[in-house]
Enzyme design. Sequence first.
Site, short mmCIF file in Angstrom:
data_model
loop_
_atom_site.label_atom_id
_atom_site.label_comp_id
_atom_site.label_asym_id
_atom_site.label_seq_id
_atom_site.Cartn_x
_atom_site.Cartn_y
_atom_site.Cartn_z
N ALA A 224 -8.46 -15.29 -20.40
CA ALA A 224 -9.04 -16.64 -20.44
C ALA A 224 -9.42 -17.04 -21.86
O ALA A 224 -9.82 -16.19 -22.66
CB ALA A 224 -10.28 -16.69 -19.54
N ARG B 48 -23.17 -16.12 -8.29
CA ARG B 48 -24.21 -17.15 -8.40
C ARG B 48 -25.22 -16.78 -9.49
O ARG B 48 -25.66 -17.61 -10.25
CB ARG B 48 -24.90 -17.30 -7.04
CG ARG B 48 -25.26 -18.72 -6.74
CD ARG B 48 -25.49 -18.95 -5.27
NE ARG B 48 -24.29 -19.34 -4.58
CZ ARG B 48 -23.98 -18.97 -3.34
NH1 ARG B 48 -24.75 -18.16 -2.68
NH2 ARG B 48 -22.87 -19.39 -2.78
N ASP C 113 -20.33 -8.83 -6.24
CA ASP C 113 -20.94 -9.40 -7.46
C ASP C 113 -21.32 -8.36 -8.52
O ASP C 113 -21.59 -8.73 -9.66
CB ASP C 113 -22.20 -10.20 -7.09
CG ASP C 113 -21.85 -11.46 -6.32
OD1 ASP C 113 -20.69 -11.90 -6.40
OD2 ASP C 113 -22.74 -12.00 -5.63
N SER D 268 -30.51 -6.50 1.94
CA SER D 268 -30.44 -5.42 2.94
C SER D 268 -31.33 -4.25 2.53
O SER D 268 -31.98 -3.63 3.38
CB SER D 268 -29.00 -4.93 3.09
OG SER D 268 -28.16 -6.03 3.39
N GLN E 42 -11.88 -14.03 -2.67
CA GLN E 42 -12.34 -12.95 -3.55
C GLN E 42 -13.03 -11.83 -2.79
O GLN E 42 -13.23 -10.74 -3.30
CB GLN E 42 -13.32 -13.52 -4.59
CG GLN E 42 -12.66 -14.49 -5.53
CD GLN E 42 -13.69 -15.35 -6.27
OE1 GLN E 42 -14.19 -14.96 -7.30
NE2 GLN E 42 -14.00 -16.51 -5.75
N SER F 113 -1.64 -24.45 -23.36
CA SER F 113 -2.34 -24.46 -22.07
C SER F 113 -3.58 -23.59 -22.21
O SER F 113 -3.65 -22.75 -23.09
CB SER F 113 -1.45 -23.91 -20.96
OG SER F 113 -1.20 -22.55 -21.19
N ASP G 80 -29.04 -6.33 -2.21
CA ASP G 80 -30.49 -6.11 -2.39
C ASP G 80 -31.33 -6.67 -1.25
O ASP G 80 -32.41 -6.14 -0.97
CB ASP G 80 -30.98 -6.56 -3.77
CG ASP G 80 -30.59 -7.97 -4.11
OD1 ASP G 80 -30.04 -8.66 -3.22
OD2 ASP G 80 -30.86 -8.40 -5.25
N THR H 221 -21.29 -5.08 -2.51
CA THR H 221 -21.24 -6.51 -2.85
C THR H 221 -20.21 -6.70 -3.95
O THR H 221 -20.12 -5.85 -4.84
CB THR H 221 -22.62 -7.06 -3.31
OG1 THR H 221 -22.41 -8.29 -4.01
CG2 THR H 221 -23.35 -6.12 -4.23
N ASP I 254 -24.08 -6.89 -8.94
CA ASP I 254 -25.35 -7.31 -9.55
C ASP I 254 -26.51 -6.42 -9.11
O ASP I 254 -27.61 -6.89 -8.90
CB ASP I 254 -25.64 -8.77 -9.19
CG ASP I 254 -25.65 -9.01 -7.69
OD1 ASP I 254 -25.26 -8.11 -6.94
OD2 ASP I 254 -26.06 -10.11 -7.28
N GLY J 95 -23.59 -9.93 2.77
CA GLY J 95 -22.20 -10.33 2.49
C GLY J 95 -21.27 -9.13 2.58
O GLY J 95 -21.61 -8.06 2.11
N ARG K 223 -26.44 -11.77 8.99
CA ARG K 223 -27.74 -12.01 8.37
C ARG K 223 -28.70 -12.16 9.54
O ARG K 223 -28.43 -12.89 10.48
CB ARG K 223 -27.68 -13.25 7.49
CG ARG K 223 -26.70 -13.04 6.32
CD ARG K 223 -26.98 -13.92 5.13
NE ARG K 223 -26.56 -13.26 3.89
CZ ARG K 223 -25.35 -13.42 3.33
NH1 ARG K 223 -24.46 -14.20 3.88
NH2 ARG K 223 -25.06 -12.78 2.22
P1 ADP Z 1 -27.51 -8.89 0.88
O1 ADP Z 1 -27.86 -7.57 1.46
O2 ADP Z 1 -26.03 -9.02 0.68
O3 ADP Z 1 -28.34 -9.20 -0.35
P2 ADP Z 1 -29.12 -10.78 2.47
O4 ADP Z 1 -30.01 -11.15 1.34
O5 ADP Z 1 -28.62 -11.85 3.34
O6 ADP Z 1 -27.80 -10.02 1.98
O7 ADP Z 1 -29.89 -9.69 3.37
C1 ADP Z 1 -29.27 -9.15 4.49
C2 ADP Z 1 -30.28 -8.97 5.59
O8 ADP Z 1 -31.32 -8.07 5.18
C3 ADP Z 1 -31.01 -10.23 6.01
O9 ADP Z 1 -30.28 -11.01 6.91
C4 ADP Z 1 -32.24 -9.65 6.69
O10 ADP Z 1 -31.95 -9.24 8.01
C5 ADP Z 1 -32.52 -8.40 5.83
N1 ADP Z 1 -33.57 -8.75 4.86
C6 ADP Z 1 -33.45 -9.38 3.68
N2 ADP Z 1 -34.64 -9.57 3.10
C7 ADP Z 1 -35.56 -9.08 3.95
C8 ADP Z 1 -37.00 -8.97 3.96
N3 ADP Z 1 -37.73 -9.45 2.93
N4 ADP Z 1 -37.60 -8.40 5.02
C9 ADP Z 1 -36.88 -7.92 6.05
N5 ADP Z 1 -35.54 -7.97 6.11
C10 ADP Z 1 -34.88 -8.54 5.09
#
Ligand code: ADP
Length: 328
Positions: free
Chosen positions: A191, A176, A132, A109, A260, A220, A107, A130, A134, A15, A76
Amino acid sequence: MSKTIKKIGVLTSGGDSPGMNAAIRSVVRTCAFHNIGCVGIYRGYQGMIEGDFKEMGPRSVNNIVNKGGTILKSARSMDFKTPEGREKAHKNLVKAGIDALVVIGGDGSFTGALLFNSEYDFPVMGIPGTIDNDIYGTSYTLGYDTALNTVVEVIDKIRDTASSHNRLFLIEVMGRDAGHIALNAGIGAGAEEILIPEEDLGLDRLLDSLRKSKAAGKSSSIVVISEGDKIGKTVFELKDYVESNFPEYDVRVSVLGHMQRGGAPSCFDRVLASRLGVKAVESLLEGESNYMVGILADKIVLTPLEQAIKGDSEIDTELLRVSDIMSI
Ligand code: ADP
């Protein structure tokens, strides 16, 4: 002894978040400062597999410190999850003379980066990007501060209309699995109640809180809800539930959505991105690998990628108490 690094590849993955461009700029210019090459890899790991590369110098990143999104694009990549995909990616990196990677993402990535390192002994360094917030090992991720400011600005506007019509607004924000945005933006925007995934506050507590705020003479109300809150109802089901218990309330829903993630990064995110980029490149040059660069107690620190992926970024429960006191 690790081999000398002469060229670093940088990519944004998963993201997107505001501040990624400022981080790319920082990586590119830190490479130039240390007289090593830098290559921008487009569309995250997918671009690595397809060899979508571009040499970058300090002037390639002019005028992007203030831009949201990512000039390198993000994607992705399912292919990167396969050994064949990663093999192709490795061949392309070797062909382009790239000897280390800076991965800006979340995480997922980082999981890909760690796997790639374990298979090819390829030096990798992560920068948390990110909205988030998180990720374990950093108090702030890139884009989080900007997202908070965006949410607060929008809720301020919603409050104007809420208070003009005696309305109750249920506002859904991103998050999420983590309630950082809801909790902090909720307090910042005043809030009455905040629902987050980490705490199951329950429906009774929500009704109770609304009853109290009505009894206290509030005409309100603003309730901020994280996408993944544990009450288990969608924000629209929640609206029906509240209306059936408080027929006198005119309940409206506002789902803030992707706004956002966009917009110019805040000053905080730009400074953070600049600091993280410098540290990521310099750590690779010092022979470090498999770390995420983060900020803790205003110091830039390295956390092993494995911990960053596995650890939980806990919310500060004191903030819930502060929110309760503020909504008296
Ligand atoms: P974020 O990095 O924001 O958590 P994603 O979970 O979509 O986003 O992960 C981004 C990219 O990282 C995925 O599209 C994929 O190419 C790679 N990736 C994620 N998990 C794995 C994995 N277990 N093994 C190899 N590549 C991964």
